[in-house]
Structures are given as structure tokens and as C-alpha cells.
Design an enzyme around this catalytic site. Structure first.
Site, PDB file in Angstrom:
ATOM      1  N   HIS A  36       7.242   7.270  13.541  1.00 26.67           N
ATOM      2  CA  HIS A  36       7.835   6.846  12.264  1.00 26.67           C
ATOM      3  C   HIS A  36       9.030   5.910  12.406  1.00 26.67           C
ATOM      4  CE1 HIS A  36      10.927   9.876  13.071  1.00 26.67           C
ATOM      5  NE2 HIS A  36      11.660   9.275  12.158  1.00 26.67           N
TER       6      HIS A  36
HETATM    7  C1  UD1 Z   1      14.845   8.663   7.983  1.00 25.23           C
HETATM    8  C2  UD1 Z   1      16.055   8.605   8.913  1.00 25.23           C
HETATM    9  C3  UD1 Z   1      15.642   9.003  10.327  1.00 25.23           C
HETATM   10  C4  UD1 Z   1      14.908  10.336  10.332  1.00 25.23           C
HETATM   11  C5  UD1 Z   1      13.761  10.277   9.325  1.00 25.23           C
HETATM   12  C6  UD1 Z   1      13.036  11.601   9.248  1.00 25.23           C
HETATM   13  C7  UD1 Z   1      17.698   6.835   8.310  1.00 25.23           C
HETATM   14  C8  UD1 Z   1      18.238   5.509   8.696  1.00 25.23           C
HETATM   15  N1  UD1 Z   1      16.610   7.246   9.024  1.00 25.23           N
HETATM   16  O1  UD1 Z   1      13.903   7.702   8.436  1.00 25.23           O
HETATM   17  O2  UD1 Z   1      16.801   9.141  11.118  1.00 25.23           O
HETATM   18  O3  UD1 Z   1      14.402  10.591  11.632  1.00 25.23           O
HETATM   19  O4  UD1 Z   1      14.287   9.952   8.041  1.00 25.23           O
HETATM   20  O5  UD1 Z   1      11.775  11.447   8.649  1.00 25.23           O
HETATM   21  O6  UD1 Z   1      18.232   7.475   7.449  1.00 25.23           O
HETATM   22  N2  UD1 Z   1       9.011   6.818   2.186  1.00 25.23           N
HETATM   23  C9  UD1 Z   1       8.077   7.342   1.333  1.00 25.23           C
HETATM   24  N3  UD1 Z   1       8.330   8.565   0.763  1.00 25.23           N
HETATM   25  C10 UD1 Z   1       9.465   9.263   1.006  1.00 25.23           C
HETATM   26  C11 UD1 Z   1      10.423   8.700   1.863  1.00 25.23           C
HETATM   27  C12 UD1 Z   1      10.176   7.482   2.460  1.00 25.23           C
HETATM   28  O7  UD1 Z   1       7.036   6.766   1.086  1.00 25.23           O
HETATM   29  O8  UD1 Z   1       9.616  10.367   0.458  1.00 25.23           O
HETATM   30  C13 UD1 Z   1       8.730   5.511   2.833  1.00 25.23           C
HETATM   31  C14 UD1 Z   1       9.310   4.332   2.088  1.00 25.23           C
HETATM   32  O9  UD1 Z   1       8.451   3.258   2.286  1.00 25.23           O
HETATM   33  C15 UD1 Z   1      10.610   4.063   2.846  1.00 25.23           C
HETATM   34  C16 UD1 Z   1      10.202   4.416   4.267  1.00 25.23           C
HETATM   35  O10 UD1 Z   1       9.296   5.509   4.136  1.00 25.23           O
HETATM   36  O11 UD1 Z   1      11.070   2.770   2.722  1.00 25.23           O
HETATM   37  C17 UD1 Z   1      11.343   4.807   5.158  1.00 25.23           C
HETATM   38  O12 UD1 Z   1      12.077   5.899   4.601  1.00 25.23           O
HETATM   39  P1  UD1 Z   1      13.630   6.072   4.923  1.00 25.23           P
HETATM   40  O13 UD1 Z   1      14.155   7.259   4.240  1.00 25.23           O
HETATM   41  O14 UD1 Z   1      14.345   4.769   4.717  1.00 25.23           O
HETATM   42  O15 UD1 Z   1      13.665   6.283   6.494  1.00 25.23           O
HETATM   43  P2  UD1 Z   1      12.765   7.173   7.451  1.00 25.23           P
HETATM   44  O16 UD1 Z   1      11.912   6.256   8.243  1.00 25.23           O
HETATM   45  O17 UD1 Z   1      12.105   8.304   6.757  1.00 25.23           O
END
Ligand code: UD1
Length: 371
Positions: A207
Site C-alpha cells: 500500500h
Molecule cells: C496511511 C498512512 C500510512 C499508514 C496507512 C495505513 C499517511 C501519510 N500514511 O496511508 O502511514 O501505513 O495509512 O493503511 O498518513 N482510500 C480509500 N478509502 C479510505 C482511505 C483511503 O479509498 O478509507 C484511498 C484514497 O484513494 C486515498 C488513498 O487510499 O487517497 C491513500 O489514503 P491515505 O489515508 O492518504 O494514506 P494511506 O496510503 O492509507
């Protein structure tokens, strides 16, 4: 004592479970703020219901966005909450954008901040999490280190006077859930279609932005997973699915069977049932170690170097550079025979963290006067 916990992403909900129980057992007032960074039920709600965590008292509903928009959104939304609650401690967890925003909002209101999982370092300044954790450590009043190594990093940065060893709260919850899974004796549930829980399989997650966002890298990683000799249960984070779709990378091919992220108890059962783990998640590296499964980490470094002892965990930033045979041999290796130590503590870290909050709580001290 009144504590506000700020959480927003999946691994933080897992850590919140033992903290919330320890806070209640000690009779403290505990206000839970969910920032909304993770909002899909599979990344959020199932952890609250599955781990008996009380519903959040406040939900900020911030959602996804660029790093700046997400961090800024949480920061702006938190100000009135902390102003109203005026807790004795603001507790932030790990290294996410929600963590950094929580710490900033608190220090700007002269509220004492404690950082759970302080002192971890990858020394990779291209990772957003590395900036989040370094900035949070330097802003916080109490640094709850999970390991001796984390404590050493804090010492090297001149933060020793604010740091204490609490142990890793992930151990508390992982061991408890694993005991229950072993006692139930049921095969792992929720694995992707095509993975037989009774036959050998590898459990995989990917991820991190470093792995998902470059099309060439993502494509090479998908190729490497596809070559493995047993079915690969790839529990796909929404970010992985979105980037694979965007870049036209097909994930479900060769050995790979794609499934959804699992609730925590199912994830632990899936790891216990697997012959090994392939991941870029910090949490899953450690869970594999605690559960005695060999782990192959798709990163050049780890914040959890203790897992590398005796080859329990191995770092492989670019599997394709090893050549197919060597990669397959490595990722599908058997568990080492050597015993594992207890570098992450004894499963009572949450209790210790609450005790440290009590000990360092100084109501008579003017806020903002330092400690
Ligand atoms: C975040 C944390 C990371 C942690 C991870 C656990 C930061 C910088 N990173 O990364 O340290 O290991 O969480 O999973 O804070 N999305 C969805 N649904 C959701 C949430 C996210 O579809 O409920 C998708 C969206 O496209 C979003 C992308 O995932 O832009 C990334 O989500 P984000 O919360 O920015 O970071 P993670 O990769 O989850």
C-alpha cells in the site's frame, strides 16, 4: 485525568483498542477523535466493532486528499475540539498525517501531547511518514517509545529527557487476538477466492506510495508476486486498487488472488494460517514476527529492525533484481528455527503507557511551561 486520543488510519485503530481498555480500567476520561483519514468501512468501522472500541466521540470526516490538504484539514477541524475539551493529555499514535496534525493542534493550544510509538526511524526522507514522526516527536512532551532502538534514536536527537520505554501496544492486541484464533481453531476466513485456507499460501499486502505510485515499479512488483509457487492472498488496500487501475497494471494473474482488506481478527488468523508474509506494511512485518511466520518486506529499510534477526524478516526492495529463482526461494522460505526474543515487550504496553501518562501529568504546572 482526561485524555483525548486522535486516530485516523487503520493501524491506529488497532493500537487504540488496548489503550482504550487500559484507560477505562484505570478510570480515566477518554475522548476519542476519529479524523476520518480512513473512511471505508473495511479500513475503519470493522476495527471499532471487531476490537470492542467505543464509537468515536468526535468524527472530523476529513477524508482523502493531498498531504497538505489532509493534514491541514485535520488541523483546522481539531482546533475547536481541543479548545472545548481542554484535556490533560492529547495522545497521538504512529506516523500518519492525522498524527502530525493532532500534535500541531495541541501544541499551538499549549496542551500537553504524548506520542505513542515515538522514536521509530526509517531514515528515508522520501517517506511522508518519516517527516510526520520526526516532527511529532520534536513537538511532543512525552515520548512513549515501543523499543530500546526507538529510545536510542530519541537519545541521539536530544529528546531523552522526554522519553520513556512503554513497549509496543500492538503486541497487547496481536497476542490476545491470536490466542483466541488458536483456541477457536477455525480456518482463516475472508481470504480471496481461489485461496484454500487448508493448503499452503502466502499472505501479501502492498500500500505504500513508494510501491504503488510509480507504474513501472508497481508492474514489476505485480510480476514478482505472480511468479510465487503457492497462491498469494493479496489483501488490496484501496490505494493499490486505484493506482493499479490508473496505470493499467493487472494484479490478479499467476499466483495472485486479489481480496479486500480484512478485519483484525481475520487478518491475524490469515497470517497464522499462511506459510509466510510478503508486505510493505510496518504493522504486518511485526505481526508476522510475533506470530512466527517468515516475512519478506518490499522496502529498502524498516522501522522494526528487531524483526530482521535470524532472517525472520528480510528486506527486498526490488524482487526482480534477484532473478526469479532467488526471489521465489526467498519469499517462499520456511520459518527459521531460531527462537524469537521479546523486543516489543510483554503484551502489557498499554497499561504501562497509561501509567506513564499518570506519572507525567502535572496539573499544578502552568500549561506550556515544559516538563
Ligand atoms: C496511511 C498512512 C500510512 C499508514 C496507512 C495505513 C499517511 C501519510 N500514511 O496511508 O502511514 O501505513 O495509512 O493503511 O498518513 N482510500 C480509500 N478509502 C479510505 C482511505 C483511503 O479509498 O478509507 C484511498 C484514497 O484513494 C486515498 C488513498 O487510499 O487517497 C491513500 O489514503 P491515505 O489515508 O492518504 O494514506 P494511506 O496510503 O492509507
Amino acid at each position: 485525568m482526561k485524555v483525548v486520543s486522535i486516530v485516523g488510519a487503520r493501524p491506529q485503530f488497532v493500537k487504540l483498542a488496548p489503550l482504550s481498555a487500559a484507560m477505562t480500567a484505570a478510570g480515566h476520561e477518554h475522548h476519542i477523535v476519529h479524523t476520518g483519514q480512513h473512511y471505508d468501512a473495511a479500513l475503519s468501522d470493522v476495527f471499532f466493532s471487531g476490537l470492542d472500541i467505543p464509537d468515536p466521540d468526535t468524527h472530523l470526516g476529513v477524508g482523502s486528499g493531498s498531504h497538505g490538504a489532509q493534514t491541514g484539514g485535520v488541523l483546522a477541524a481539531l482546533d475547536p475540539v481541543l479548545e472545548k475539551e481542554r484535556p490533560d493529555w492529547v495522545l497521538v499514535y504512529g506516523d500518519t498525517n492525522s498524527t502530525l496534525a493532532g500534535a500541531l493542534s495541541a501544541v499551538k493550544q499549549h496542551l500537553p501531547v504524548a506520542h505513542l510509538e515515538a522514536g521509530l526511524r526509517s531514515f528515508n526522507r522520501r517517506m511522508p511518514e518519516e517527516h510526520n514522526r520526526v516532527l511529532t516527536d520534536h513537538a511532543s512532551d512525552l515520548l512513549l517509545a515501543p523499543t530500546e532502538e526507538a529510545l536510542r534514536h530519541l537519545r541521539n536527537e536530544g529528546l531523552e529527557h522526554r522519553a520513556a520505554l512503554a513497549g509496543d501496544v500492538m503486541v497487547d492486541v496481536c497476542l490476545r487476538v491470536a490466542d483466541r484464533a488458536r483456541a477457536d481453531g477455525l480456518p482463516a476466513a475472508g481470504l480471496p477466492e481461489g485461496v484454500d485456507p487448508g493448503a499452503p499460501y502466502l499472505l501479501a499486502t502492498v500500500h505504500r506510495a513508494e510501491n504503488t505510485d510509480d507504474p513501472a515499479r508497481l508492474s514489476a512488483l505485480a510480476d514478482a508476486l505472480a511468479e510465487l509457487p503457492v497462491p498469494v492472498a493479496l489483501l488490496a488496500h484501496p490505494r493499490l486498487l486505484a493506482r493499479a487501475e490508473e496505470h493499467g497494471v493487472k494484479l490478479a494473474r499467476g499466483a495472485v488472488r486479489v481480496g479486500r482488506p480484512l478485519p483484525y481478527a481475520d487478518l491475524v488468523a490469515a497470517a497464522l494460517g499462511a506459510s509466510g508474509v510478503v508486505t510493505d506494511s510496518g504493522g504486518l512485518q511485526k505481526e508476522a514476527y510475533l506470530l512466527g511466520r517468515p516475512c519478506t518486506t518490499l522496502r529498502p529499510e524498516t522501522e522494526w529492525p528487531e524483526t530482521l534477526a535470524d532472517g525472520w524478516n528480510t528486506l527486498v526492495p526490488s524482487p526482480w533484481e534477484l532473478g526469479t529463482a532467488a526471489w521465489v526461494r526467498l519469499a517462499a522460505r520456511r520459518a527459521p528455527r531460531t527462537p524469537r526474543g521479546e523486543p516489543y515487550g510483554d503484551g502489557r504496553a498499554a497499561e504501562r503507557a497509561v501509567r506513564l501518562l499518570e506519572e507525567h501529568h502535572r496539573p499544578e504546572r502552568p500549561l506550556g511551561a515544559g516538563r
